[in-house]
Design a protein around this motif. Sequence first.
Motif, short mmCIF file in Angstrom:
data_model
loop_
_atom_site.label_atom_id
_atom_site.label_comp_id
_atom_site.label_asym_id
_atom_site.label_seq_id
_atom_site.Cartn_x
_atom_site.Cartn_y
_atom_site.Cartn_z
N HIS A 260 -32.01 -18.70 -9.58
CA HIS A 260 -33.36 -18.13 -9.57
C HIS A 260 -33.98 -18.05 -8.17
N GLY A 261 -33.45 -18.81 -7.22
CA GLY A 261 -34.04 -18.85 -5.89
C GLY A 261 -33.40 -17.87 -4.93
N PRO A 262 -33.81 -17.88 -3.65
CA PRO A 262 -34.89 -18.72 -3.11
C PRO A 262 -36.25 -18.29 -3.64
N PHE A 263 -37.24 -19.20 -3.51
CA PHE A 263 -38.54 -18.99 -4.14
C PHE A 263 -39.62 -18.69 -3.09
N ASP A 264 -40.46 -17.74 -3.43
CA ASP A 264 -41.61 -17.44 -2.56
C ASP A 264 -42.67 -18.53 -2.65
N ALA B 99 -37.00 -27.10 1.87
CA ALA B 99 -36.84 -26.11 2.95
C ALA B 99 -35.68 -25.16 2.64
N ALA B 100 -34.61 -25.69 2.07
CA ALA B 100 -33.43 -24.87 1.79
C ALA B 100 -33.66 -23.87 0.66
N HIS B 101 -34.59 -24.19 -0.26
CA HIS B 101 -34.79 -23.33 -1.43
C HIS B 101 -36.05 -22.48 -1.35
N LEU B 102 -36.78 -22.58 -0.26
CA LEU B 102 -37.97 -21.76 -0.08
C LEU B 102 -37.62 -20.51 0.72
N GLN C 128 -39.23 -30.69 8.99
CA GLN C 128 -38.38 -29.61 8.45
C GLN C 128 -38.95 -28.23 8.81
N ASP C 129 -39.77 -28.20 9.86
CA ASP C 129 -40.36 -26.94 10.37
C ASP C 129 -41.36 -26.30 9.42
N VAL D 102 -54.60 -35.84 -2.96
CA VAL D 102 -54.58 -34.64 -2.14
C VAL D 102 -53.59 -33.64 -2.67
N THR D 103 -53.89 -32.35 -2.45
CA THR D 103 -52.97 -31.24 -2.70
C THR D 103 -52.78 -30.52 -1.38
N ILE D 104 -51.53 -30.36 -0.97
CA ILE D 104 -51.21 -29.84 0.36
C ILE D 104 -50.54 -28.47 0.25
N HIS D 105 -51.01 -27.53 1.07
CA HIS D 105 -50.38 -26.21 1.17
C HIS D 105 -49.64 -26.14 2.51
N LEU D 106 -48.33 -25.85 2.43
CA LEU D 106 -47.48 -25.75 3.62
C LEU D 106 -46.73 -24.43 3.60
N LYS D 107 -46.34 -23.96 4.80
CA LYS D 107 -45.53 -22.76 4.91
C LYS D 107 -44.40 -23.00 5.90
N ARG D 108 -43.28 -22.28 5.73
CA ARG D 108 -42.17 -22.35 6.69
C ARG D 108 -42.52 -21.51 7.90
#
Length: 290
Positions: A218-222, A241-244, A270-271, A284-290
């Motif tokens: 099903h991945g990689p996932f947005d 990181a590998a599946h995003l 992991q960048d 807390v809820t955290i939003h991260l991006k690659r």
Amino acid sequence: MPQTRLHIITGREAASRIFAALETVFEEDGWPIAVLEVDEDRDIQEVSLYADGDVADIERRMAAVLADAGHAGPIGREVLPDVDWVAKSLEGLKPVEAGRFIVHGSHDRSEVRPGQIAIEIEAGLAFGTGHHGTTAGCLEMIEKVVTGEKPANALDLGTGSAVLAIAVAKLAPIPVLATDIDPVATEVAAANVRLNGVAQHVETATAEGFDDPVFATHGPFDLIVANILAQPLMQLAPEMAAHLAPAGSLILSGILDRQHEAVLDAYTAQDFRHVETFHREGWVTIHLKR
């Protein structure tokens, strides 16, 4: 079958000792054990064991534990009414609003207002009714990220009741994979997905880790949403990181305020780039991006 509550009165220090002893002896039986503070000023605590079956034998075993712990007082016995306590607890659960979402039980369908996105979840065997700061925080972040970024697919890792997967699917008609390590949770999640009319978009699966082939299929996932706990989230950082997908977003929760920096450190290694953090009820809820 009605339960019987076996209970004693003692002081705080003895209550802690007795609780630990009862927990050790009755661990395999699975009987719930509780300590209630009756009167703080007078140092009165009540220790209860809830059991069914051969109560006389259980009381004898309990008496032996108490004797070893130096407690000589009587054991009280109370037969509890035969009630579906899960259903009973729902009567006191009011709808939870988080952004445009409203999470409710079947008994509160009439509380949904025009314009709200309703998610019907019953409290049961899987975590996530919306009545917890982690779930509510995730719902608010999901609304912001999904409406702003319009991901093409999503993963709800450790889905529990599937409330977060359902939220994504109700915001956008995209493929959502909802996984859990617990097959019971997966069954509950699938039932909730059907109940909320998003079965055509949400696929549920029992998966122990990212090695399961369902993720590669099903991945990689947005978008990956994971409302678990801080320690496993930190351990999963490389696999996240590998599946995003490139430029994808990660929403993490199940994290206490004091764990915030440690989780960020694991993901920046992991960048990942920190976008935003929501604080709610000590979580807390955290939003991260690659």
